[in-house]
Design a protein around this motif. Structure first.
Motif, PDB file in Angstrom:
ATOM      1  N   ARG A  41      20.694  35.585   3.614  1.00 16.32           N
ATOM      2  CA  ARG A  41      19.979  35.137   4.885  1.00 16.32           C
ATOM      3  C   ARG A  41      19.422  36.486   5.659  1.00 16.32           C
ATOM      4  NH1 ARG A  41      18.521  29.825   6.218  1.00 16.32           N
ATOM      5  NH2 ARG A  41      17.757  30.631   8.221  1.00 16.32           N
ATOM      6  N   LEU A  42      20.295  37.480   5.634  1.00 16.48           N
ATOM      7  CA  LEU A  42      19.758  38.657   6.577  1.00 16.48           C
ATOM      8  C   LEU A  42      18.171  38.991   6.119  1.00 16.48           C
ATOM      9  CD1 LEU A  42      20.246  41.057   8.394  1.00 16.48           C
ATOM     10  CD2 LEU A  42      20.956  42.292   6.048  1.00 16.48           C
ATOM     11  N   ASP A  43      17.942  38.924   4.709  1.00 20.38           N
ATOM     12  CA  ASP A  43      16.492  39.028   4.260  1.00 20.38           C
ATOM     13  C   ASP A  43      15.542  38.244   4.942  1.00 20.38           C
ATOM     14  OD1 ASP A  43      17.079  41.227   2.357  1.00 20.38           O
ATOM     15  OD2 ASP A  43      18.120  39.661   1.190  1.00 20.38           O
ATOM     16  N   LEU A  44      15.935  36.840   5.302  1.00 23.45           N
ATOM     17  CA  LEU A  44      14.918  36.080   5.998  1.00 23.45           C
ATOM     18  C   LEU A  44      14.797  36.389   7.328  1.00 23.45           C
ATOM     19  CD1 LEU A  44      15.861  32.355   4.569  1.00 23.45           C
ATOM     20  CD2 LEU A  44      14.413  33.898   3.683  1.00 23.45           C
ATOM     21  N   TRP A  45      15.985  36.985   7.956  1.00 19.72           N
ATOM     22  CA  TRP A  45      15.761  37.109   9.378  1.00 19.72           C
ATOM     23  C   TRP A  45      14.949  38.389   9.320  1.00 19.72           C
ATOM     24  CZ3 TRP A  45      21.708  36.586  10.112  1.00 19.72           C
ATOM     25  CH2 TRP A  45      21.834  35.660  10.415  1.00 19.72           C
ATOM     26  N   PHE A  46      15.044  39.472   8.539  1.00 23.98           N
ATOM     27  CA  PHE A  46      14.243  40.686   8.458  1.00 23.98           C
ATOM     28  C   PHE A  46      12.871  40.139   8.263  1.00 23.98           C
ATOM     29  CE2 PHE A  46      12.587  44.367   6.030  1.00 23.98           C
ATOM     30  CZ  PHE A  46      12.191  45.143   7.133  1.00 23.98           C
ATOM     31  N   GLU A  47      12.595  39.418   7.462  1.00 26.71           N
ATOM     32  CA  GLU A  47      11.144  38.910   6.961  1.00 26.71           C
ATOM     33  C   GLU A  47      10.613  38.263   8.342  1.00 26.71           C
ATOM     34  OE1 GLU A  47      10.957  35.297   4.780  1.00 26.71           O
ATOM     35  OE2 GLU A  47       9.068  35.742   4.113  1.00 26.71           O
ATOM     36  N   GLN A  48      11.313  37.723   8.960  1.00 25.91           N
ATOM     37  CA  GLN A  48      10.478  36.628  10.326  1.00 25.91           C
ATOM     38  C   GLN A  48      10.787  37.979  11.431  1.00 25.91           C
ATOM     39  OE1 GLN A  48      13.526  33.339   9.221  1.00 25.91           O
ATOM     40  NE2 GLN A  48      13.395  33.479  11.293  1.00 25.91           N
ATOM     41  N   PRO A  52      18.277  41.890  16.134  1.00 25.68           N
ATOM     42  CA  PRO A  52      18.128  42.733  17.454  1.00 25.68           C
ATOM     43  C   PRO A  52      18.131  44.015  17.496  1.00 25.68           C
ATOM     44  CG  PRO A  52      20.413  41.656  16.665  1.00 25.68           C
ATOM     45  CD  PRO A  52      19.270  41.413  15.875  1.00 25.68           C
ATOM     46  N   ILE A  53      17.360  44.763  16.576  1.00 26.38           N
ATOM     47  CA  ILE A  53      17.163  46.065  16.256  1.00 26.38           C
ATOM     48  C   ILE A  53      15.771  46.481  16.224  1.00 26.38           C
ATOM     49  CG2 ILE A  53      19.531  46.558  15.526  1.00 26.38           C
ATOM     50  CD1 ILE A  53      18.242  46.563  12.653  1.00 26.38           C
ATOM     51  N   ALA A  54      15.298  47.763  16.390  1.00 28.08           N
ATOM     52  CA  ALA A  54      13.963  48.270  16.160  1.00 28.08           C
ATOM     53  C   ALA A  54      13.778  48.060  14.518  1.00 28.08           C
ATOM     54  CB  ALA A  54      13.798  49.592  16.674  1.00 28.08           C
ATOM     55  N   LEU A  55      12.734  47.437  14.459  1.00 31.19           N
ATOM     56  CA  LEU A  55      12.360  47.313  12.802  1.00 31.19           C
ATOM     57  C   LEU A  55      10.930  48.297  12.555  1.00 31.19           C
ATOM     58  CD1 LEU A  55      12.827  43.572  12.680  1.00 31.19           C
ATOM     59  CD2 LEU A  55      14.533  45.332  11.910  1.00 31.19           C
ATOM     60  N   GLN A  56      10.916  48.856  11.315  1.00 32.13           N
ATOM     61  CA  GLN A  56       9.601  49.402  11.012  1.00 32.13           C
ATOM     62  C   GLN A  56       8.861  48.991   9.603  1.00 32.13           C
ATOM     63  OE1 GLN A  56      10.515  53.575  11.016  1.00 32.13           O
ATOM     64  NE2 GLN A  56       9.787  54.026  12.936  1.00 32.13           N
ATOM     65  N   LEU A  57       7.782  48.751   9.649  1.00 30.94           N
ATOM     66  CA  LEU A  57       7.180  48.352   8.395  1.00 30.94           C
ATOM     67  C   LEU A  57       6.155  49.612   7.990  1.00 30.94           C
ATOM     68  CD1 LEU A  57       6.373  44.579   9.175  1.00 30.94           C
ATOM     69  CD2 LEU A  57       8.584  45.723   8.032  1.00 30.94           C
ATOM     70  N   PRO A  58       5.800  49.583   6.799  1.00 32.03           N
ATOM     71  CA  PRO A  58       6.207  48.712   5.802  1.00 32.03           C
ATOM     72  C   PRO A  58       7.747  49.166   5.272  1.00 32.03           C
ATOM     73  CG  PRO A  58       4.737  50.381   4.562  1.00 32.03           C
ATOM     74  CD  PRO A  58       4.897  50.514   6.308  1.00 32.03           C
ATOM     75  N   ARG A  59       8.502  48.383   4.832  1.00 28.42           N
ATOM     76  CA  ARG A  59       9.818  48.178   4.310  1.00 28.42           C
ATOM     77  C   ARG A  59      10.050  47.633   2.961  1.00 28.42           C
ATOM     78  NH1 ARG A  59      12.363  52.012   5.474  1.00 28.42           N
ATOM     79  NH2 ARG A  59      12.860  51.554   7.813  1.00 28.42           N
ATOM     80  N   THR A  60      10.735  48.293   2.005  1.00 30.88           N
ATOM     81  CA  THR A  60      11.460  47.521   0.837  1.00 30.88           C
ATOM     82  C   THR A  60      12.750  46.956   1.334  1.00 30.88           C
ATOM     83  OG1 THR A  60      10.460  49.019  -0.655  1.00 30.88           O
ATOM     84  CG2 THR A  60      12.120  47.826  -1.501  1.00 30.88           C
ATOM     85  N   PRO A  61      12.786  45.478   1.285  1.00 31.37           N
ATOM     86  CA  PRO A  61      14.234  44.788   1.572  1.00 31.37           C
ATOM     87  C   PRO A  61      15.057  44.636   0.399  1.00 31.37           C
ATOM     88  CG  PRO A  61      12.053  43.320   1.924  1.00 31.37           C
ATOM     89  CD  PRO A  61      11.597  44.520   1.170  1.00 31.37           C
ATOM     90  N   GLY A  62      15.951  44.068   0.637  1.00 31.67           N
ATOM     91  CA  GLY A  62      16.970  43.949  -0.441  1.00 31.67           C
ATOM     92  C   GLY A  62      18.254  44.843  -0.330  1.00 31.67           C
ATOM     93  N   CYS A  63      19.346  44.086  -0.089  1.00 29.63           N
ATOM     94  CA  CYS A  63      20.740  44.771   0.386  1.00 29.63           C
ATOM     95  C   CYS A  63      21.811  44.279  -0.582  1.00 29.63           C
ATOM     96  CB  CYS A  63      20.868  44.156   1.888  1.00 29.63           C
ATOM     97  SG  CYS A  63      20.855  42.523   2.073  1.00 29.63           S
ATOM     98  N   GLU A 320       8.223  40.437  -9.296  1.00 24.04           N
ATOM     99  CA  GLU A 320       6.991  39.980  -9.111  1.00 24.04           C
ATOM    100  C   GLU A 320       7.063  38.492  -8.427  1.00 24.04           C
ATOM    101  OE1 GLU A 320       7.784  40.977 -12.064  1.00 24.04           O
ATOM    102  OE2 GLU A 320       6.455  42.670 -12.376  1.00 24.04           O
ATOM    103  N   GLN A 321       7.997  37.814  -8.328  1.00 21.62           N
ATOM    104  CA  GLN A 321       8.337  36.700  -7.742  1.00 21.62           C
ATOM    105  C   GLN A 321       9.099  36.792  -6.360  1.00 21.62           C
ATOM    106  OE1 GLN A 321       9.026  33.472 -10.451  1.00 21.62           O
ATOM    107  NE2 GLN A 321       7.656  34.270 -11.664  1.00 21.62           N
ATOM    108  N   THR A 322       9.459  38.065  -5.970  1.00 24.99           N
ATOM    109  CA  THR A 322      10.451  38.142  -4.600  1.00 24.99           C
ATOM    110  C   THR A 322       9.843  37.290  -3.429  1.00 24.99           C
ATOM    111  OG1 THR A 322      10.586  40.510  -5.281  1.00 24.99           O
ATOM    112  CG2 THR A 322      11.245  39.906  -3.091  1.00 24.99           C
ATOM    113  N   ALA A 323       8.756  37.016  -3.296  1.00 29.23           N
ATOM    114  CA  ALA A 323       8.199  36.418  -2.027  1.00 29.23           C
ATOM    115  C   ALA A 323       8.581  34.946  -2.388  1.00 29.23           C
ATOM    116  CB  ALA A 323       6.781  36.397  -1.914  1.00 29.23           C
ATOM    117  N   GLU A 324       8.728  34.459  -3.722  1.00 31.44           N
ATOM    118  CA  GLU A 324       8.859  32.960  -4.167  1.00 31.44           C
ATOM    119  C   GLU A 324      10.321  32.694  -3.819  1.00 31.44           C
ATOM    120  OE1 GLU A 324       7.540  30.158  -4.399  1.00 31.44           O
ATOM    121  OE2 GLU A 324       9.381  29.315  -5.413  1.00 31.44           O
ATOM    122  N   ALA A 325      11.085  33.832  -4.127  1.00 30.74           N
ATOM    123  CA  ALA A 325      12.719  33.792  -3.852  1.00 30.74           C
ATOM    124  C   ALA A 325      12.977  33.538  -2.391  1.00 30.74           C
ATOM    125  CB  ALA A 325      13.427  34.929  -4.277  1.00 30.74           C
ATOM    126  N   TYR A 326      12.064  34.307  -1.424  1.00 33.42           N
ATOM    127  CA  TYR A 326      12.414  34.146  -0.047  1.00 33.42           C
ATOM    128  C   TYR A 326      12.049  32.660   0.298  1.00 33.42           C
ATOM    129  CZ  TYR A 326      12.795  38.936   1.388  1.00 33.42           C
ATOM    130  OH  TYR A 326      13.448  40.185   1.547  1.00 33.42           O
TER     131      TYR A 326
END
Ligand code: ZN
Length: 348
Positions: A41-48, A52-63, A320-326
Motif C-alpha cells: 500500500r505504501l507504494d501506492l501512496w508514494f505513486e500518488q 507527509p514527507i518531502a519526495l524526490q523524483l525520479p525514484r525506484t520504488p519497492g520496499c 516490465e509489468q511493475t506499473a500493471e502491478a500497481y
C-alpha cells in the motif's frame, strides 16, 4: 542494470523501465541482487505523492525485498557474496538511543526504502548492511519478499505493541491484505481465537484457510454486531486494524472491557470519530504500531522456516509489468501479495 523509476506522481503515476548504472556500496553498505520484491500500500501512496514527507523524483520504488548479496563495502564484512537475505525496509540509523536499545521501529532518523532511497523494483539495490537479515534455508526468495514487510509488521503488532495471550479473542480486519493474512496466522499460532473480516467470499474463504475460526462480512454495515454475537456479547480482547476511518471506529465498538485496538495504517481515512465516554468507561486502549524491530523480522523468518507462517501469493509479475502491478493493487482485487521479479530466470 535495469530499474523501474517513478518519473511523475499521479493515479496512475508515470513509470519508466530504464538502464541505470550499477549501484556501488559505501563502506558499510551492501548491494543485493533483487530476486523478488513485494508491492505494498505504501507504494501506492508514494505513486500518488500522498506521503507527509518531502519526495524526490525520479525514484525506484519497492520496499519488500529478498535477494542475494552481490557486492559488499569494505566495512560490511559480516556479509559475503552469495548470502541469501531479506531487507528491512525501514532503514534505521543504528546510532540513536532507540536503535541502540533494539527499538529500531522508533528510530529518530529513519529512511523509507523505495521512497527516500532507491528500492527493489530493479535488478540491484544498495542498502546499509545493518538492515539485512539472513534467510533461513527453508525460506525461498518469493516467500521472504511476501513476508518481510507485511509479516513483520503483523509480528510487531501482535507480539510487541500488543501482546496476544492464549485464549484471547482477536479480530483481524481485512483478512486478504498482507498484514491481515499474516496476523491471522500469528494470532492462531499464539493460541488465540480468531475472527476475521473480508469484503467478499474469496477473501473470507482465504481467512478460513489461514486458520480464522470465524469470518464476518465487512460489507454488512452491522458487522460489529456480528462480532458481538460470536463472542456472546463480550467483545474481543484485541483488534488488528490498518484501514482507519469509520472502520477504526467500528473496531473500537467490537472491544471487550479492557480491550486493545492496535493499528498500523489508514488506507481508508486518517481521521475518525472517537466516542470518548465509551473509550474511558470501558478502559480501552488504542495503540499505534509502525514498522518493526530487527527481532520482529527475525521472528517472522523463523516462523516461516518452521512452517507456521505462510505467505499468500496472488501473482508474480516481471519487472516490465511493475506499473500493471500497481494498477491491480489499486483495484483491490488482490488476494495476498503481488510480487515483482527482475527476470524470469530469477523466479526461484
Ligand atoms: Zn536510529
Amino acid at each position: 542494470m535495469k530499474a523501474v523509476q517513478l518519473l511523475a506522481h499521479g493515479v496512475p503515476g508515470r513509470f519508466d523501465l530504464r538502464e541505470v548504472p550499477d549501484p556501488i556500496p559505501a563502506a558499510m553498505e551492501v548491494v543485493v541482487e533483487v530476486r523478488a520484491c513485494g508491492l505494498n500500500r505504501l507504494d501506492l501512496w508514494f505513486e500518488q505523492g500522498d506521503l507527509p514527507i518531502a519526495l524526490q523524483l525520479p525514484r525506484t520504488p519497492g520496499c519488500e525485498i529478498a535477494g542475494r548479496v552481490l557486492r559488499t563495502g569494505p566495512q560490511a564484512q559480516e556479509w559475503s557474496v552469495g548470502d541469501e537475505v531479506a531487507v528491512q525496509s525501514n532503514l534505521f540509523c543504528g546510532q540513536c538511543a532507540s536503535c541502540q536499545s533494539g527499538e529500531e521501529s522508533m528510530c529518530l532518523q529513519p529512511l523509507m526504502l523505495g521512497v527516500q532511497r532507491d528500492g527493489g523494483f530493479a535488478e540491484q539495490v544498495v542498502v546499509p548492511a545493518r538492515v539485512l537479515a539472513r534467510l533461513p534455508k527453508e525460506v525461498d526468495f518469493k516467500s521472504a519478499a511476501a513476508l518481510t514487510l507485511a509479516g513483520s509488521t503483523a509480528m510487531h503488532m501482535l507480539t510487541d505493541r500488543a501482546r496476544v495471550r492464549a485464549s484471547d479473542w482477536v479480530l483481524v480486519i481485512g483478512a486478504s491484505s498482507g498484514v491481515g493474512s499474516a496476523a491471522i496466522q500469528i494470532a492462531k499460532g499464539l493460541g488465540a481465537q480468531v475472527i476475521a473480516t473480508g469484503s467478499n467470499n474469496a477473501k473470507r474463504s482465504l481467512a478460513t484457510r489461514l486458520g480464522a475460526d470465524w469470518v464476518v462480512d465487512s460489507q454488512d454495515p452491522q458487522w460489529p454486531e456480528e462480532v458481538r454475537k460470536l463472542t456472546a456479547k463480550r467483545g474481543v480482547d484485541l483488534v488488528v486494524e490498518h484501514v482507519g476511518g469509520d472502520t477504526l471506529r467500528k473496531a473500537l465498538a467490537c472491544l471487550a472491557r479492557g480491550g486493545t485496538v492496535v493499528t498500523c495504517g489508514a488506507t481508508a481515512s486518517k481521521d475518525f470519530q472517537l466516542d470518548l465516554w465509551s473509550f474511558f468507561v470501558r478502559q480501552h486502549r488504542l495503540v499505534g504500531s509502525y514498522s518493526r524491530n530487527r527481532r520482529d523480522l527475525q521472528a517472522t523468518l523463523d516462523w516461516a522456516a518452521a512452517g507456521k507462517l505462510k505467505p499468500v501469493l496472488d501473482e508474480v509479475l516481471p519487472l516490465e509489468q511493475t506499473a500493471e502491478a500497481y494498477a491491480r493493487l489499486r483495484r483491490r482485487t488482490v488476494l495476498g501479495k503481488l510480487l515483482v521479479i527482475p527476470s524470469t530466470d530469477a523466479a526461484v
